[in-house]
Design an enzyme around this catalytic site. Structure first.
Site, PDB file in Angstrom:
ATOM      1  N   LYS A  34      -4.790   7.067  -4.059  1.00 43.32           N
ATOM      2  CA  LYS A  34      -3.945   7.550  -2.946  1.00 43.32           C
ATOM      3  C   LYS A  34      -2.505   7.756  -3.404  1.00 43.32           C
ATOM      4  O   LYS A  34      -1.933   8.824  -3.226  1.00 43.32           O
ATOM      5  CB  LYS A  34      -3.966   6.539  -1.800  1.00 43.32           C
ATOM      6  CG  LYS A  34      -5.313   6.321  -1.161  1.00 43.32           C
ATOM      7  CD  LYS A  34      -5.241   5.471   0.100  1.00 43.32           C
ATOM      8  CE  LYS A  34      -4.745   4.052  -0.146  1.00 43.32           C
ATOM      9  NZ  LYS A  34      -5.584   3.270  -1.051  1.00 43.32           N
ATOM     10  N   ARG A 110      -6.230   1.967   9.137  1.00 41.08           N
ATOM     11  CA  ARG A 110      -7.277   1.279   8.395  1.00 41.08           C
ATOM     12  C   ARG A 110      -8.280   0.616   9.348  1.00 41.08           C
ATOM     13  O   ARG A 110      -9.091  -0.199   8.938  1.00 41.08           O
ATOM     14  CB  ARG A 110      -6.668   0.236   7.443  1.00 41.08           C
ATOM     15  CG  ARG A 110      -6.124   0.904   6.195  1.00 41.08           C
ATOM     16  CD  ARG A 110      -5.695  -0.084   5.181  1.00 41.08           C
ATOM     17  NE  ARG A 110      -5.910   0.418   3.851  1.00 41.08           N
ATOM     18  CZ  ARG A 110      -5.023   0.298   2.873  1.00 41.08           C
ATOM     19  NH1 ARG A 110      -3.909  -0.328   3.094  1.00 41.08           N
ATOM     20  NH2 ARG A 110      -5.262   0.774   1.689  1.00 41.08           N
ATOM     21  N   ARG A 145      -3.395  -1.538 -13.278  1.00 41.40           N
ATOM     22  CA  ARG A 145      -2.314  -0.780 -12.635  1.00 41.40           C
ATOM     23  C   ARG A 145      -0.974  -1.461 -12.824  1.00 41.40           C
ATOM     24  O   ARG A 145      -0.851  -2.671 -12.703  1.00 41.40           O
ATOM     25  CB  ARG A 145      -2.610  -0.617 -11.141  1.00 41.40           C
ATOM     26  CG  ARG A 145      -1.505   0.075 -10.367  1.00 41.40           C
ATOM     27  CD  ARG A 145      -1.955   0.619  -9.038  1.00 41.40           C
ATOM     28  NE  ARG A 145      -2.494  -0.395  -8.148  1.00 41.40           N
ATOM     29  CZ  ARG A 145      -3.006  -0.083  -6.944  1.00 41.40           C
ATOM     30  NH1 ARG A 145      -3.108   1.169  -6.559  1.00 41.40           N
ATOM     31  NH2 ARG A 145      -3.450  -1.036  -6.150  1.00 41.40           N
ATOM     32  N   ARG A 174       1.586  -5.526  -9.003  1.00 38.09           N
ATOM     33  CA  ARG A 174       1.598  -5.970  -7.610  1.00 38.09           C
ATOM     34  C   ARG A 174       0.926  -7.331  -7.494  1.00 38.09           C
ATOM     35  O   ARG A 174      -0.059  -7.604  -8.191  1.00 38.09           O
ATOM     36  CB  ARG A 174       0.861  -4.976  -6.738  1.00 38.09           C
ATOM     37  CG  ARG A 174       1.712  -3.802  -6.331  1.00 38.09           C
ATOM     38  CD  ARG A 174       0.970  -2.734  -5.594  1.00 38.09           C
ATOM     39  NE  ARG A 174      -0.132  -3.186  -4.750  1.00 38.09           N
ATOM     40  CZ  ARG A 174      -0.876  -2.322  -4.045  1.00 38.09           C
ATOM     41  NH1 ARG A 174      -0.653  -1.023  -4.130  1.00 38.09           N
ATOM     42  NH2 ARG A 174      -1.846  -2.760  -3.276  1.00 38.09           N
ATOM     43  N   ARG A 185      -9.832  -6.905  -1.025  1.00 37.39           N
ATOM     44  CA  ARG A 185      -9.317  -5.679  -0.388  1.00 37.39           C
ATOM     45  C   ARG A 185     -10.425  -4.642  -0.256  1.00 37.39           C
ATOM     46  O   ARG A 185     -10.518  -3.922   0.740  1.00 37.39           O
ATOM     47  CB  ARG A 185      -8.165  -5.118  -1.232  1.00 37.39           C
ATOM     48  CG  ARG A 185      -6.882  -5.911  -1.097  1.00 37.39           C
ATOM     49  CD  ARG A 185      -5.982  -5.757  -2.282  1.00 37.39           C
ATOM     50  NE  ARG A 185      -5.630  -4.399  -2.577  1.00 37.39           N
ATOM     51  CZ  ARG A 185      -5.078  -4.016  -3.726  1.00 37.39           C
ATOM     52  NH1 ARG A 185      -4.834  -4.897  -4.671  1.00 37.39           N
ATOM     53  NH2 ARG A 185      -4.758  -2.768  -3.928  1.00 37.39           N
TER      54      ARG A 185
HETATM   55  N1  LIG Z   1      -2.767   0.156   7.728  1.00 31.69           N
HETATM   56  C1  LIG Z   1      -2.728  -1.145   7.333  1.00 31.69           C
HETATM   57  N2  LIG Z   1      -3.032  -2.113   8.224  1.00 31.69           N
HETATM   58  C2  LIG Z   1      -2.993  -3.414   7.852  1.00 31.69           C
HETATM   59  N3  LIG Z   1      -2.687  -3.856   6.604  1.00 31.69           N
HETATM   60  C3  LIG Z   1      -2.388  -2.921   5.683  1.00 31.69           C
HETATM   61  C4  LIG Z   1      -2.380  -1.530   5.986  1.00 31.69           C
HETATM   62  N4  LIG Z   1      -2.044  -0.841   4.864  1.00 31.69           N
HETATM   63  C5  LIG Z   1      -1.840  -1.774   3.899  1.00 31.69           C
HETATM   64  N5  LIG Z   1      -2.048  -3.024   4.386  1.00 31.69           N
HETATM   65  C6  LIG Z   1      -1.952  -4.286   3.633  1.00 31.69           C
HETATM   66  O1  LIG Z   1      -1.249  -4.038   2.418  1.00 31.69           O
HETATM   67  C7  LIG Z   1      -2.124  -4.244   1.285  1.00 31.69           C
HETATM   68  C8  LIG Z   1      -1.825  -3.200   0.203  1.00 31.69           C
HETATM   69  O2  LIG Z   1      -2.104  -1.914   0.747  1.00 31.69           O
HETATM   70  P1  LIG Z   1      -1.821  -0.605  -0.177  1.00 31.69           P
HETATM   71  O3  LIG Z   1      -0.501  -0.705  -0.815  1.00 31.69           O
HETATM   72  O4  LIG Z   1      -2.136   0.592   0.659  1.00 31.69           O
HETATM   73  O5  LIG Z   1      -2.840  -0.782  -1.355  1.00 31.69           O
HETATM   74  P2  LIG Z   1      -4.338  -0.370  -1.497  1.00 31.69           P
HETATM   75  O6  LIG Z   1      -4.619   0.809  -0.625  1.00 31.69           O
HETATM   76  O7  LIG Z   1      -4.427  -0.073  -2.963  1.00 31.69           O
HETATM   77  O8  LIG Z   1      -5.079  -1.599  -1.088  1.00 31.69           O
HETATM   78  C9  LIG Z   1      -3.542  -4.139   1.871  1.00 31.69           C
HETATM   79  O9  LIG Z   1      -4.452  -4.877   1.065  1.00 31.69           O
HETATM   80  C10 LIG Z   1      -3.348  -4.779   3.245  1.00 31.69           C
HETATM   81  O10 LIG Z   1      -3.294  -6.179   3.124  1.00 31.69           O
END
Ligand SMILES: Nc1ncnc2c1ncn2[C@@H]1O[C@H](COP(=O)(O)OP(=O)(O)O)[C@@H](O)[C@H]1O
Length: 240
Positions: A34, A110, A145, A174, A185
């Protein structure tokens, strides 16, 4: 006799005829690409990249109570509660730059409740992009990563190494990019993705993400430029 300001009139007409900017959602499991594709899409289409994950990491960095609470969920690979995430994303989408240039929403919604909440605020995407990558590849991508805190650029120690020693020395990882956390995740993603897809099934394109970033972007680019072309030749734009 009053002089007519045709320049102003043309500007008003042009503004009224201007197509509304693109509104795109991009979704996918952790490390499905993404962030990498968002860099390429925003470079070409000028959309405002809004990443729910980045907004949350900024909240953590600010030391706010919401940030502290969010980190507890993120450490466990669980979704941060809607009452924190929904308003954060809605407020960012409501800003002038997103409204004027269009938005590329990354990692949101999500869950079906997040999708419903956003719809309630009047935000509806033109296209929902789902990146699909086999799970074993995802885990290998997550653990390798790295991020450049200076440029925000995403690297992978094996597949997309840093260009210089200087960049290599400053790369960060991260806190949730460990194998264990990545698996949590991934589980969270698999639990929610079908609910979210059902909300956008008529505007969803599924893209194989286990190819070079250029090949993946080429397919996304084709979809976006075809969408823009259709808009410019659609009956509404011809009649207006
Ligand atoms: N829309 C969302 N709703 C709730 N938690 C979120 C959302 N987007 C991200 N997060 C939280 O942030 C973390 C990292 O998300 P992100 O940076 O998008 O990484 P990735 O998509 O690689 O898991 C997720 O594992 C979750 O805990």
């Amino acid at each position: 006799m009053r002089t007519v300001n045709f320049g102003y009139i043309l500007q008003v007409v042009a503004a009224e005829k201007a197509e509304p900017p693109l509104k795109i959602m991009i979704s996918g499991a952790p490390a499905s690409g993404k962030g990498t594709q968002c860099e390429l899409i925003t470079q070409k289409y000028g959309l405002v990249h809004i990443s729910a994950g980045d907004l949350l990491r900024a909240e953590i960095a600010s030391g706010s109570e919401n940030g502290k609470l969010a980190k507890e969920f993120m450490e466990k690979g669980q979704l941060v509660p809607d009452d924190i995430v929904v308003m954060m994303v809605k407020d960012r989408l409501s800003q002038t730059d997103s409204e004027q240039n269009g938005w590329l929403l990354d990692g949101y919604p999500r869950s079906s409740s997040q999708a419903t909440a956003l719809k309630g605020f009047g935000f509806q995407p033109d296209l929902f992009i789902l990146l699909e990558v086999p799970e074993d590849i995802l885990i290998e991508r997550v653990v390798g990563r790295r991020l450049d805190p200076v440029t925000g650029k995403i690297y992978h120690l094996k597949y997309s190494p840093p260009e210089t020693e200087e960049i290599a020395a400053r790369l960060t990882q991260r806190f949730d990019d460990t194998e264990d956390k990545a698996k949590l995740r991934l589980k969270t993603h698999n639990q929610n993705v079908s609910d979210v897809l059902s909300m956008y099934d008529d505007i969803t394109i599924k893209i194989k993400g286990n190819r070079s970033k250029e090949e993946v972007f080429s397919q996304i680019d084709t979809a976006l430029s075809q969408m823009l072309q259709q808009r410019n030749t659609s009956p509404s734009s011809l009649s207006s």
